[in-house]
Scaffold this motif. Structure first.
Motif, mmCIF file in Angstrom:
data_model
loop_
_atom_site.group_PDB
_atom_site.id
_atom_site.type_symbol
_atom_site.label_atom_id
_atom_site.label_comp_id
_atom_site.label_asym_id
_atom_site.label_seq_id
_atom_site.Cartn_x
_atom_site.Cartn_y
_atom_site.Cartn_z
ATOM 1 N N PRO A 152 0.849 -1.202 0.000
ATOM 2 C CA PRO A 152 0.000 0.000 0.000
ATOM 3 C C PRO A 152 0.880 1.246 0.000
ATOM 4 C CG PRO A 152 -0.041 -1.063 2.159
ATOM 5 C CD PRO A 152 0.808 -1.925 1.276
ATOM 6 N N ASP A 153 0.391 2.305 -0.627
ATOM 7 C CA ASP A 153 1.242 3.482 -0.784
ATOM 8 C C ASP A 153 0.386 4.744 -0.836
ATOM 9 O OD1 ASP A 153 3.519 4.958 -1.105
ATOM 10 O OD2 ASP A 153 4.192 3.965 -2.932
ATOM 11 N N ILE A 154 0.974 5.842 -0.403
ATOM 12 C CA ILE A 154 0.298 7.147 -0.495
ATOM 13 C C ILE A 154 1.326 8.209 -0.900
ATOM 14 C CG2 ILE A 154 -1.468 6.585 1.232
ATOM 15 C CD1 ILE A 154 0.128 8.279 3.250
ATOM 16 N N LEU A 155 0.812 9.366 -1.325
ATOM 17 C CA LEU A 155 1.701 10.484 -1.658
ATOM 18 C C LEU A 155 2.051 11.245 -0.387
ATOM 19 C CD1 LEU A 155 -0.074 11.840 -4.876
ATOM 20 C CD2 LEU A 155 2.211 10.821 -4.777
ATOM 21 N N GLN A 384 3.965 -8.572 8.528
ATOM 22 C CA GLN A 384 3.699 -7.175 8.169
ATOM 23 C C GLN A 384 4.644 -6.234 8.925
ATOM 24 O OE1 GLN A 384 0.898 -5.647 5.968
ATOM 25 N NE2 GLN A 384 1.719 -7.537 5.115
ATOM 26 N N HIS A 385 4.939 -6.567 10.171
ATOM 27 C CA HIS A 385 5.917 -5.772 10.927
ATOM 28 C C HIS A 385 7.299 -5.877 10.275
ATOM 29 C CE1 HIS A 385 4.236 -3.837 14.456
ATOM 30 N NE2 HIS A 385 3.388 -4.847 14.580
ATOM 31 N N GLN A 386 7.656 -7.093 9.891
ATOM 32 C CA GLN A 386 8.978 -7.276 9.262
ATOM 33 C C GLN A 386 9.052 -6.520 7.934
ATOM 34 O OE1 GLN A 386 10.910 -11.113 9.130
ATOM 35 N NE2 GLN A 386 9.477 -11.935 10.637
ATOM 36 N N PHE A 387 7.936 -6.556 7.187
ATOM 37 C CA PHE A 387 7.868 -5.853 5.903
ATOM 38 C C PHE A 387 8.043 -4.340 6.122
ATOM 39 C CE2 PHE A 387 4.976 -4.226 2.339
ATOM 40 C CZ PHE A 387 5.932 -4.392 1.355
ATOM 41 N N ALA A 388 7.321 -3.817 7.116
ATOM 42 C CA ALA A 388 7.410 -2.381 7.410
ATOM 43 C C ALA A 388 8.819 -2.019 7.884
ATOM 44 C CB ALA A 388 6.377 -1.995 8.448
ATOM 45 N N ALA A 389 9.400 -2.889 8.677
ATOM 46 C CA ALA A 389 10.758 -2.618 9.192
ATOM 47 C C ALA A 389 11.780 -2.605 8.057
ATOM 48 C CB ALA A 389 11.133 -3.663 10.229
ATOM 49 N N ALA A 390 11.466 -3.336 6.992
ATOM 50 C CA ALA A 390 12.396 -3.380 5.847
ATOM 51 C C ALA A 390 12.101 -2.285 4.827
ATOM 52 C CB ALA A 390 12.306 -4.752 5.178
ATOM 53 N N GLY A 392 8.620 -1.433 3.771
ATOM 54 C CA GLY A 392 7.279 -1.524 3.187
ATOM 55 C C GLY A 392 6.248 -0.813 4.050
ATOM 56 N N GLN A 393 4.990 -0.963 3.694
ATOM 57 C CA GLN A 393 3.891 -0.390 4.479
ATOM 58 C C GLN A 393 2.839 -1.453 4.732
ATOM 59 O OE1 GLN A 393 3.881 2.456 5.901
ATOM 60 N NE2 GLN A 393 5.674 3.321 4.887
ATOM 61 N N SER A 394 2.065 -1.232 5.775
ATOM 62 C CA SER A 394 1.006 -2.196 6.084
ATOM 63 C C SER A 394 -0.341 -1.503 6.133
ATOM 64 C CB SER A 394 1.279 -2.854 7.435
ATOM 65 O OG SER A 394 0.220 -3.725 7.753
ATOM 66 N N TRP A 411 9.361 8.095 7.392
ATOM 67 C CA TRP A 411 8.104 8.496 6.739
ATOM 68 C C TRP A 411 6.874 7.799 7.336
ATOM 69 C CZ3 TRP A 411 12.267 6.323 4.189
ATOM 70 C CH2 TRP A 411 12.209 4.950 3.943
ATOM 71 N N ASN A 412 7.113 6.808 8.192
ATOM 72 C CA ASN A 412 5.966 6.072 8.731
ATOM 73 C C ASN A 412 5.056 6.936 9.597
ATOM 74 O OD1 ASN A 412 6.989 3.919 7.414
ATOM 75 N ND2 ASN A 412 7.088 2.559 9.165
ATOM 76 N N ARG A 413 5.567 8.066 10.081
ATOM 77 C CA ARG A 413 4.762 8.963 10.898
ATOM 78 C C ARG A 413 3.598 9.555 10.093
ATOM 79 N NH1 ARG A 413 5.957 13.950 9.631
ATOM 80 N NH2 ARG A 413 5.137 14.794 11.571
ATOM 81 N N THR A 414 3.714 9.562 8.768
ATOM 82 C CA THR A 414 2.659 10.144 7.925
ATOM 83 C C THR A 414 1.593 9.115 7.548
ATOM 84 O OG1 THR A 414 3.707 9.557 5.820
ATOM 85 C CG2 THR A 414 4.412 11.619 6.838
ATOM 86 N N TRP A 415 1.881 7.846 7.833
ATOM 87 C CA TRP A 415 1.090 6.768 7.247
ATOM 88 C C TRP A 415 -0.356 6.709 7.760
ATOM 89 C CZ3 TRP A 415 0.770 4.056 3.125
ATOM 90 C CH2 TRP A 415 0.071 2.863 3.096
ATOM 91 N N ALA A 416 -0.507 6.599 9.085
ATOM 92 C CA ALA A 416 -1.849 6.384 9.650
ATOM 93 C C ALA A 416 -2.783 7.541 9.311
ATOM 94 C CB ALA A 416 -1.744 6.200 11.160
#
Lengths: 474, 349
Positions: A152-155, A384-390, A392-394, A411-416
């Protein structure tokens, strides 16, 4: 035969019979093939699979990833599916392709599998609705599920802190605009399009001009966002402007009543497109060629030619890698700018990016059992945690709401918060025809050949005609 | 022998089970293949088709073994031509009369409607006009540059051989590599052209910011790649000009222009015509460079790019097949026009 030999014979026969009845059934070798675009999120998926995956069934499951370069991906996947070769059991798909490939009979509807599997149902219940609907549903926002999130991805906003936070630039900006030049991620989060435009206007530096206390080694620009003719490299940004201004695109969730004429070219939509176009003059000159796509803006940012860029998260990893980025140590990430409303709130409505992965209709028997197990494994909290740590996004709420999540990547701070603003473009089979014509028209506006009103008028009349012919507008 | 006996005799010949009876094998194939397609399951139909096809090949070979050795020797080449070229050509011709889409299972006959649609579609005509403009410009530039290069390399000078290899290199590169190279070459921020112009004007140079600029960019890239091809053909003509003709002209003090027109040109005319023919046909199919440089932006979408969109992106298989046939027809007309002109000049000569 004496007693001893009788006993031995009996034991051997009994043992043999016992063995024959209790012999373990040999584990099957199952090979699943998956078409994937060749980029970090799918490479990480393969790495995690190779390192972690053990089939619950006890079978030996081999997942073969066919890495295909992004520019060829649609062509190759389309050719494989339409040729009938049935080469792939699964594939990463853009959400926009769902309609075409579902109607063609290639993507499998998954509701029966979900209904029969409480574990899978629980996983989907714990997923954010925006990516679930965008990546999985056809018709869009219906109950029919066809896909699961792969990446999953966002701008979001990429920003150069070494330039933005520099004292002389801060002072000059304050003197000119009577407001602080945003510098920290929290300040950048409060940025609207007006501020983005001001930053674009402020950082128009020629080679040799002072930039952050030193003479610029090349021409330097303040801002960029996608404005390319290829694929969807302007629609994805313009859709955000359209929704933020209260206008709309043709609404496929309201077939056959939704109209294109009067909606796509409404006055608000014209204002939105004009706003998008008004910022282009502050961007690097390549924008005039119609080839400033997401790859070009990424390159410009990594090469240190711009102060800010609105870009998909999928590119962020290479922006902070010193091997691929000249500005790796000076990048901050924040939410995408938006339109400030009268009450001061910023509307950040945006087109969702990223891709789902799907299962093909010819995946049957043990293969479909293993494919579903793979899906559950991929969407499990740990992976999903491992993916995000590498990198990716969940889309799983419990994963991205975990306090650990924001520590994985800057950049994960912008995700939720960003997920709340996401919508998607059309999923119908005519998607590509709509997109190509729209991109052509936007390109004419971007390169200064026609104004926003004419552009949207042309798009609206084309869509109205095409969708009426297809029976999607009455 | 009366007519009835003759008829019985030829019927007997046709039905005789012999290894050289290719007529019976052909009959069996013509009846058996469609029948198996309708009656048998898919796999069995394929097997039956292969068996019947094999039988036809065997009987034909046995029959021709002593009678038509020449035909037998060229048969493999013809078979490859049929399988790889003629069959797909006929198949796509058939498809152009249907409304088949590659991503759907439905198929219905619509006659000439695809042709009717595309001939009345203003977008098609617009793309054809763009293509024609690019063909004229790119071929003209290639011919002139190629000819000048050939004149240069027909002389002996130091490092000639190495320079010749350098000049020929672009022709050996892939279209995609050339497109990607020129995309960077023209890039206003990173590109060499812009960097050089910037030194004089203090402004980045954006070549592809207008239709004219974009067409120039495409023409230059295509000419860079293919002018060496023209050069190679013309060079072959130039080296075949007998030296004594130049010596005689020199003794007679014939002016250089007259020497070129009366001696050189007649020798290279045929090859120049051939180069013109090849390059025109190729330029008519111009796709890769346009796709990579502009993606059809700035009104540079060629008809080949349009066919790609219809066939690959929109999966409009039948429509794109009919469009391809219009292109094929155009290329055939152009080819014949060239051949006619070439023949007429040869006869006049």
């Amino acid at each position: 035969m004496n007693r001893t030999s009788k006993l031995l014979t009996t034991l051997v026969v009994a043992g043999g019979m016992g063995l024959s009845f209790s012999a373990p059934s040999y584990a099957e070798e199952i090979t699943l093939r998956m078409a994937v675009p060749d980029w970090p999120p799918t490479r990480i998926m393969k790495k995690l699979f190779d390192e972690n995956y053990e089939a619950k069934s006890g079978n030996s499951v081999n997942l073969e990833f066919d890495f295909i370069p992004w520019p060829d991906y649609y062509t190759r996947l389309n050719a494989s599916l339409t040729s009938g070769e049935q080469k792939y059991n699964m594939a990463v798909s853009d959400s926009q392709w769902l309609g075409a490939f579902i109607e063609g009979g290639y993507y499998r509807k998954l509701n029966d599998l979900i209904d029969a599997d409480p574990e899978l149902k629980t996983i989907l219940d714990g997923m954010h609705q925006a990516p679930l609907q965008a990546y999985g549903t056809y018709p869009y926002k219906s109950e029919n599920i066809y896909g699961f999130p792969q990446m999953p991805d966002i701008l979001i906003t990429y920003a150069r802190t070494d330039v933005l936070c520099e004292a002389s630039e801060q002072a000059a900006f304050m003197a000119k605009y009577s407001t602080k030049l945003p510098c920290t991620p929290e300040e950048l989060d409060q940025m609207d399009w007006t501020m983005y435009g001001n930053i674009g206007e402020f950082f128009q530096r020629k080679k040799g001009d002072m930039l952050a206390g030193e003479p610029a080694t090349d021409d330097f620009y303040g801002i960029a966002y996608q404005a390319g003719k290829g694929y969807d490299f302007s629609s994805m940004q313009i859709n955000g402007f359209t929704w933020q201004h209260g206008a709309g695109i043709w609404d496929e969730t309201n077939i056959p009543n939704a109209q294109a004429e009067g909606v796509v070219n409404s006055d608000l939509a014209v204002v939105a497109l004009d706003r998008y176009l008004s910022l282009l003059k502050y961007m690097p000159p390549v924008v005039k060629t119609g080839s400033m796509d997401i790859f070009k803006t990424d390159e410009l940012f990594r090469e240190g030619k711009i102060a800010m860029n609105v870009q998909w998260i999928g590119f962020a990893e290479s922006a902070i890698n010193p091997e691929t980025s000249k500005v790796a140590n000076d990048v901050a990430f924040a939410s995408m700018p938006g339109l400030r409303k009268a009450d001061g709130r910023i509307d950040r409505s945006s087109n969702i990016g990223g891709q789902p992965f799907v299962i093909m209709t010819w995946t049957e028997g043990q293969e479909i059992i293993e494919a579903v197990d793979f899906v559950k494994w991929w969407l499990s909290s740990d992976i999903q945690h491992q993916f995000a740590a590498a990198g990716g996004q969940s889309a799983i709420k419990a994963v991205y709401n975990d306090p650990k999540y924001v520590t994985y990547r800057p950049w994960n701070r912008t995700w939720a918060s960003g997920l709340e603003w996401q919508r998607d473009v059309w999923h119908i089979p005519q998607f590509f025809e709509l997109l190509v014509q729209q991109q052509e028209q936007f390109d004419l506006a971007i390169t200064g050949k026609q104004d926003a009103k004419t552009t949207l008028g042309n798009i609206a009349s084309f869509q109205q005609r095409l969708l009426e012919d297809a029976g999607l507008i009455q | 022998m009366n007519t009835t006996t003759a008829a019985h005799s030829s019927a007997g010949k046709l039905l005789a089970f012999r290894w050289d009876n290719w007529r019976l094998a052909l009959l069996a194939t013509l009846i058996g293949v469609p029948l198996s397609a309708f009656v048998l399951p898919n796999f069995a139909a394929v097997v039956a088709t292969c068996i019947l096809g094999g039988l036809l090949v065997i009987t034909s070979v046995v029959y021709s073994w002593t009678r038509h050795v020449g035909g037998l020797l060229v048969a493999p080449a013809i078979a490859v031509l049929v399988v790889m070229n003629i069959f797909p050509l006929l198949w796509s011709l058939g498809l152009s009369f249907y409304n088949y889409r590659a991503d759907r299972q439905s198929l219905s006959f619509i006659g000439l409607r695809n042709y009717e649609r595309l001939l009345s579609d203003p977008v098609v005509w617009e793309r054809l006009t763009t293509t024609a403009t690019l063909v004229v410009l790119t071929v003209a530039v290639q011919m002139v540059v190629g000819f000048l290069f050939a004149l240069l390399f027909s002389k002996q000078f130091p490092l000639r051989r190495y320079l010749l290899i350098l000049v020929l290199t672009p022709m050996m590169l892939s279209y995609v590599a050339v497109g990607a190279f020129f995309r960077y070459y023209y890039d206003p921020t990173f590109g060499l052209v812009s960097q050089v112009v910037n030194m004089f004007t203090d402004e980045p140079f954006v070549l592809i910011s207008s239709t004219g600029g974009a067409i120039a960019a495409i023409v230059i890239a295509d000419a860079w790649m293919w002018a060496p091809f023209v050069m190679l053909l013309v060079l072959a003509g130039l080296v075949s000009v007998p030296k004594h003709l130049y010596e005689a002209a020199s003794i007679d003090r014939v002016p250089a222009w007259r020497r070129f027109w009366s001696i050189t040109f007649p020798y290279v005319k045929g090859l120049l015509m051939l180069a013109l023919l090849f390059r025109t046909i190729e330029a008519f199919k111009l796709f890769d460079v346009v796709f990579i440089l502009t993606d059809g932006g700035q009104s540079t979408e060629t008809i080949a790019l349009y066919v790609y969109r219809q066939a690959i992106q929109f999966n409009k298989t039948s429509y794109s097949a009919s469009l391809s046939y219009i292109l094929l027809f155009t290329v055939i007309v152009l080819t014949n026009l060239y051949l006619y002109l070439a023949n007429r000049r040869t006869k006049e000569g």
